[in-house]
Design a protein around this motif. Sequence first.
Motif, PDB file in Angstrom:
ATOM      1  N   UNK A 189      -7.669 -13.525  -4.205  1.00 25.39           N
ATOM      2  CA  UNK A 189      -6.997 -14.660  -4.858  1.00 25.39           C
ATOM      3  C   UNK A 189      -5.485 -14.621  -4.624  1.00 25.39           C
ATOM      4  N   UNK A 190      -4.876 -13.414  -4.741  1.00 28.11           N
ATOM      5  CA  UNK A 190      -3.442 -13.278  -4.512  1.00 28.11           C
ATOM      6  C   UNK A 190      -3.096 -13.608  -3.059  1.00 28.11           C
ATOM      7  N   UNK A 211       4.112   1.542  -0.954  1.00 26.90           N
ATOM      8  CA  UNK A 211       5.107   1.719  -2.015  1.00 26.90           C
ATOM      9  C   UNK A 211       4.558   1.574  -3.430  1.00 26.90           C
ATOM     10  N   UNK A 212       3.248   1.378  -3.567  1.00 28.12           N
ATOM     11  CA  UNK A 212       2.693   1.213  -4.904  1.00 28.12           C
ATOM     12  C   UNK A 212       2.492   2.574  -5.586  1.00 28.12           C
ATOM     13  N   UNK A 213       3.602   3.211  -5.960  1.00 24.59           N
ATOM     14  CA  UNK A 213       3.542   4.458  -6.723  1.00 24.59           C
ATOM     15  C   UNK A 213       4.267   4.172  -8.025  1.00 24.59           C
ATOM     16  N   UNK A 273       5.791  -7.381  -3.541  1.00 23.31           N
ATOM     17  CA  UNK A 273       5.805  -7.386  -5.016  1.00 23.31           C
ATOM     18  C   UNK A 273       4.543  -8.063  -5.552  1.00 23.31           C
ATOM     19  N   UNK A 274       4.162  -9.188  -4.955  1.00 25.86           N
ATOM     20  CA  UNK A 274       2.984  -9.899  -5.463  1.00 25.86           C
ATOM     21  C   UNK A 274       1.702  -9.132  -5.144  1.00 25.86           C
ATOM     22  N   UNK A 279       1.457  -6.441  -7.666  1.00 29.56           N
ATOM     23  CA  UNK A 279       1.004  -6.996  -8.954  1.00 29.56           C
ATOM     24  C   UNK A 279      -0.511  -7.193  -8.919  1.00 29.56           C
ATOM     25  N   UNK A 297       0.833  -1.207   0.000  1.00 30.35           N
ATOM     26  CA  UNK A 297       0.000   0.000   0.000  1.00 30.35           C
ATOM     27  C   UNK A 297       0.863   1.250   0.000  1.00 30.35           C
ATOM     28  N   UNK A 350       8.988  -9.965  -1.144  1.00 29.31           N
ATOM     29  CA  UNK A 350       8.317 -10.846  -2.104  1.00 29.31           C
ATOM     30  C   UNK A 350       6.801 -10.690  -2.004  1.00 29.31           C
TER      31      UNK A 350
END
Lengths: 286, 316
Positions: free
Chosen positions: B234-235, B116-118, B196-197, B200, B114, B193
Amino acid sequence: MRDNYMAGSAANRKLLMALRIIAAVLVTLVMFFPVYWLLISSLKTQAEMRMAVPTFWPQSFAWENFAEAFRVIPYARYFGNTLIMAVGTIILQLNVALMAAYAFAKGQFRGRDALFLLVLAALIVPEQVTFVPVYVMMSKLGWLDTFLALIVPHGASAYAIFLLRQSFKSINNDVLEAARVDGAGRFSILYKLLLPMALPTVVTMGVLIFISTWNSYFWPLIMTNDNDMRVLTVGIAMLRDSIAGNEAMFFHIIMASSVMAIIPIVLVFTVMQKHIVAAMANSTFK
Amino acid sequence: MGTNPKLNKAAPNRASASVSRRVSNSVIEKWKDFAFSVPALVFMGAFLYFPLLYSIYISFTNWNMTRPVMKFVGANNYTRLLTNEEFYQSMKVTFLYTLMDVVFTLAIGLLLALLLNVSSSRLFGFMRGVIFMPYYISMVIAAMVFTWIYNGQYGLLNQVVSWFGMDPVEWLINPSTALPALVAVSVWKGVGFAMILFIAGMRGIPAEYYEAASIDGASRLRQFRNITLPLLSPMTLFLVITSFISSMQVFQSIDVMTDGGPLKATNAIVYWIYTMAFVEFKTGRASALVMILFVIILLLTMFQMWVSRKKVHYEG
């Protein structure tokens, strides 16, 4: 009214973004800290390592720790062994996977999909299930303490076959048909046509194999006993065992050994990070 | 006259020969196609499927690797394990470790995602790289660094603890702190990890959902709870199951940091298998334990497949 709301939120958004950057930088520093600690510990002298209050910057750079690592353990040998194991595994595993991926993606034979499922099922079987029988096999073949025991059992990787098959499947059959009409055999179709077209996947796969082999511990620990056959992870762990109870005397050497052992990984990771991330995200659902 | 029947006879013959040649050609082609899968099948057969079956067999024998005797003892290994106090201790340690590891890794991973998703910023991309990097550092080396940080006399952690006026702790020697200390290493290595997922997954959520929600005046928190979380499920499920399975196989950090101690407080199942097989040489018993672990992993995997199939149905 709506405009007011937007204007207020624009200023707010700027503040939020500033806070977000600060928080992200702090978190990143915390996450990086153990690596930083590893780096500076590798440069401290034995005396500085054993100070009551740990120092956050080395008083003087003890570069000799790195030379010392080569004297305490056969470091060059371990490094070479690890490199041979990693490169050997990449070459074997990639070629086996390329051929299998070609057969499962483009081949026409009965039982193809059933066999592919059998390959995929291997993903569920953990290493621990097979290590005792494989150990016995290796010992019967006289392969213990040789590179054969380190490389050959990892010849087929379900993960590599799966990812390469995905990328071969996306290549149009017409291209292959045209090559076949021109008289190209299977090997030249695979290595001169499919391989270049799927090169990004193949290279990423090679990198992932390199990283996981370079870092592997359980397998080489079991398959080797001879000091000359040790790889870095096992050698460094043994170095710690050999000084148990006396750790503080040698930890600067362990840290220096560790720094040199992660350099190849950090280099490869830095160069390939984008591709690795893409491969990770791709392999989850499909 | 005499040539005609010959010709007539030869013509169908030639035709059928060419048909059969074509058929045999295509059979050969199929075999050639198949041949390309043979190396993989041979490696898998020799180093995975055969050892798997052989392991099952060994688990029903009293085999000791240092001796040639191998006697069939039925389910003896299994009953001995299941009536052994140590088995339940090891299971408890393994599940406790796994639970802590999965919960902390995923919770922190989600928060990092949340934060770092820039996508448009190079700085954020660089920071994501730094956070992801520990995932690729050897566990042996990570464990070594943390061993030094945990060191009772010279370690950094006790220094930090003393700033808060607390007494120093022998983190890896104290039975109540040893397991959490191991978890911390794994969390440090794994959160990048998970992040990152999760990112995505977040990038797969259509932006219109958020636009619609903010037009309706939904707060960021509400959007997170009602859009992000459900669509990430799902992730999340994938991450829960795969991290659960890999956590259950914890070995390297134990071997480097605690050797299963203190007082078996970190004697997780794979470490126990290893010592049973290669220190005590109870090969049969170790194989039985391997099989129990394998069955647990198999059940978890089947559960994941079952749930994700239901999910696909639900979304479709």
